[in-house]
Design an enzyme around this catalytic site. Structure first.
Site, PDB file in Angstrom:
ATOM      1  N   CYS A 139      -7.488  18.476  23.311  1.00 50.34           N
ATOM      2  CA  CYS A 139      -8.600  18.593  22.260  1.00 50.34           C
ATOM      3  C   CYS A 139      -9.980  19.020  22.935  1.00 50.34           C
ATOM      4  CB  CYS A 139      -8.514  17.765  21.111  1.00 50.34           C
ATOM      5  SG  CYS A 139      -9.271  16.224  21.842  1.00 50.34           S
ATOM      6  N   CYS A 189     -10.578  15.242  27.495  1.00 44.29           N
ATOM      7  CA  CYS A 189      -9.251  15.493  26.937  1.00 44.29           C
ATOM      8  C   CYS A 189      -8.774  16.632  27.218  1.00 44.29           C
ATOM      9  CB  CYS A 189      -9.309  15.106  25.602  1.00 44.29           C
ATOM     10  SG  CYS A 189      -7.297  15.293  24.806  1.00 44.29           S
ATOM     11  N   CYS A 232      -6.958  12.510  19.631  1.00 47.86           N
ATOM     12  CA  CYS A 232      -5.809  13.024  19.478  1.00 47.86           C
ATOM     13  C   CYS A 232      -4.563  12.565  20.078  1.00 47.86           C
ATOM     14  CB  CYS A 232      -5.882  14.720  20.159  1.00 47.86           C
ATOM     15  SG  CYS A 232      -5.868  14.727  21.706  1.00 47.86           S
ATOM     16  N   ASP A 243     -12.782  -3.127  26.234  1.00 50.30           N
ATOM     17  CA  ASP A 243     -12.465  -2.838  27.541  1.00 50.30           C
ATOM     18  C   ASP A 243     -13.082  -3.623  28.727  1.00 50.30           C
ATOM     19  OD1 ASP A 243     -10.886  -0.560  29.351  1.00 50.30           O
ATOM     20  OD2 ASP A 243     -12.882  -0.244  29.941  1.00 50.30           O
ATOM     21  N   GLU A 251      -7.451  -6.311  26.237  1.00 51.42           N
ATOM     22  CA  GLU A 251      -6.277  -6.126  26.704  1.00 51.42           C
ATOM     23  C   GLU A 251      -5.513  -7.320  27.088  1.00 51.42           C
ATOM     24  OE1 GLU A 251      -7.113  -2.019  29.212  1.00 51.42           O
ATOM     25  OE2 GLU A 251      -8.824  -3.363  29.181  1.00 51.42           O
ATOM     26  N   ASP A 290     -15.033   4.322  29.260  1.00 55.16           N
ATOM     27  CA  ASP A 290     -14.916   2.888  29.147  1.00 55.16           C
ATOM     28  C   ASP A 290     -14.997   2.900  27.358  1.00 55.16           C
ATOM     29  OD1 ASP A 290     -14.486   2.066  31.581  1.00 55.16           O
ATOM     30  OD2 ASP A 290     -16.765   1.435  31.935  1.00 55.16           O
ATOM     31  N   CYS A 337      -6.260   9.788  25.055  1.00 54.10           N
ATOM     32  CA  CYS A 337      -7.458  10.417  23.961  1.00 54.10           C
ATOM     33  C   CYS A 337      -7.613   9.814  22.738  1.00 54.10           C
ATOM     34  CB  CYS A 337      -7.427  11.813  23.684  1.00 54.10           C
ATOM     35  SG  CYS A 337      -8.764  12.440  22.710  1.00 54.10           S
TER      36      CYS A 337
END
Length: 391
Positions: free
Chosen positions: A352, A349, A333, A194, A276, A359, A330
């Protein structure tokens, strides 16, 4: 895989004057040819320019090969200008900036870089010298300085042209090398990376690179630029140019270090690298003015290119994945919600209840997307760098 190696020339006073005169003559000829091309009715292609001015260039002291390189430099400059206009980077048709670019010939600095092929410049790598054509005759035995890795790359992989560059009173040679790519490994997983502003790179394996110290450096450079820009003196403008080059070198060195560490980790663990695809991010995001300065102050594209070429040399697969919602999803999940990111550093999240560093969570999402893309057999979308990666 093409790569460039930069070495510094160490000419004596006479050779230094001859090299300077060579660049001046070549660029004066390029400017004259550019004027003719802008006034001509035919497109400024290499063939048209060669018919137009080849004999004239030779009469001005250029040998056959340097004359052809000048013609090619002018033709390539106009090709780049046409591509820039088509892309709309100089404004819409009829805009003041676009009309100015279209109405004037392309201009070359008197010390702009000049390309040489093997007929004009030959390397004696083991002796640490070069032989180069100049307008005052061929110069032999000019020494050059480079690191052990650079010399090794030149000896084993140099292939193609070499550019003579004059920068800050010194002469440099930028040589093209054809470096073979290693055979890709079959990865056991992927390391997600990231890229960000507070932390330049965070991996899914827990490595957090750069951060506070580098951001302090960037803020200090922004403040120094602001002070110099307010002065508007010749000395201040000269210092701004020097600082700009110094900042680029610092950014490139930092990106090299980060890229090497990420690739080394992937090679050690037998994994691939997932990044990315950030092309066009500066056009997509909407930021306040202070945030724009921060976003534009680091070469994320350069870091991605460095990781890519180092990984290819090491046989590590690289996959570029869609960056959409990686910071809001997330990793546990896969619930996506803007409210999952209450602040820059924290991820919570709302489905969950997982709490993680933002990051690190994003890098795990990138790793998962990289594995899915590799498993599906899709081609990695690798942005082609505009310039060669320098050693």
């Amino acid at each position: 895989m093409k790569q460039v190696v930069v070495v510094k020339l160490l000419p004596d006073a006479d050779a230094n004057a001859a090299l300077a005169a060579t660049l001046r003559v070549c660029n004066d000829a390029a400017n004259r040819l550019s004027e003719l091309a802008s006034r001509g009715d035919e497109p400024p292609t290499r063939a048209n320019l060669q018919r137009l001015a080849y004999q004239d260039l030779k009469s001005r002291g250029l040998s056959a090969q340097p004359a052809l390189h000048v013609i090619r430099k002018v033709a390539d400059a106009y090709s780049a200008l046409r591509a820039t206009l088509r892309a709309g980077n100089l404004g819409k048709p009829g805009s003041k900036r676009r009309r100015k670019a279209e109405s004037k010939p392309v201009v070359f600095r008197s010390d702009a870089a000049q390309a040489f092929d093997d007929r004009c410049l030959s390397w004696q790598v083991n002796a640490g010298t070069v032989s180069i054509w100049t307008v005052h005759g061929r110069l032999k035995g000019i020494r050059f300085a480079g690191g052990p890795d650079q010399v090794k790359t030149l000896r084993e992989h140099r292939k193609g042209e070499t550019d003579l560059v004059h920068r800050d009173g010194e002469f440099y040679l930028i040589a093209t090398c054809e470096v073979p790519e290693a055979e890709l490994i079959d990865p056991v997983g992927f390391i997600g990376v990231d890229l960000g502003i507070v932390n330049i790179a965070t991996t899914s394996t827990g490595i957090r690179l750069a951060g506070r110290g580098l951001n302090r450096h960037r803020k200090r450079q922004v403040e120094l630029r602001r002070r110099l820009q307010t002065k508007q003196t010749k000395a201040a403008k000269r210092l701004l140019k020097l600082r700009s080059r110094r900042e680029r070198r610092h950014a490139a060195n930092t990106n090299h270090v980060i890229a090497k560490r990420i690739v080394t980790e992937a090679q050690r663990t037998g994994r691939g690298i997932a990044l990315e695809d950030l092309r066009g991010i500066r056009d997509r995001v909407r930021l306040r003015k202070p945030q724009r300065v921060t976003l534009h102050s680091w070469a994320f594209g350069q870091l991605g290119a460095f990781i890519d070429y180092k990984a290819r040399r090491a046989g590590v697969p690289v996959v570029f994945v869609d960056s959409a919602y990686t910071s809001q999803e997330c990793a546990q999940c896969h619930h996506i919600d803007k409210r999952n990111r209450p602040n820059q550093a924290e991820f919570r999240c709302r489905s969950c209840g997982v709490v993680a560093h933002a990051d690190r969570n994003a890098s795990r999402n990138i790793a998962a997307r990289g594995e899915a893309a590799w498993a599906a057999g899709r081609e990695s979308r690798v942005p082609a760098p505009l310039r060669g990666c320098r050693m």
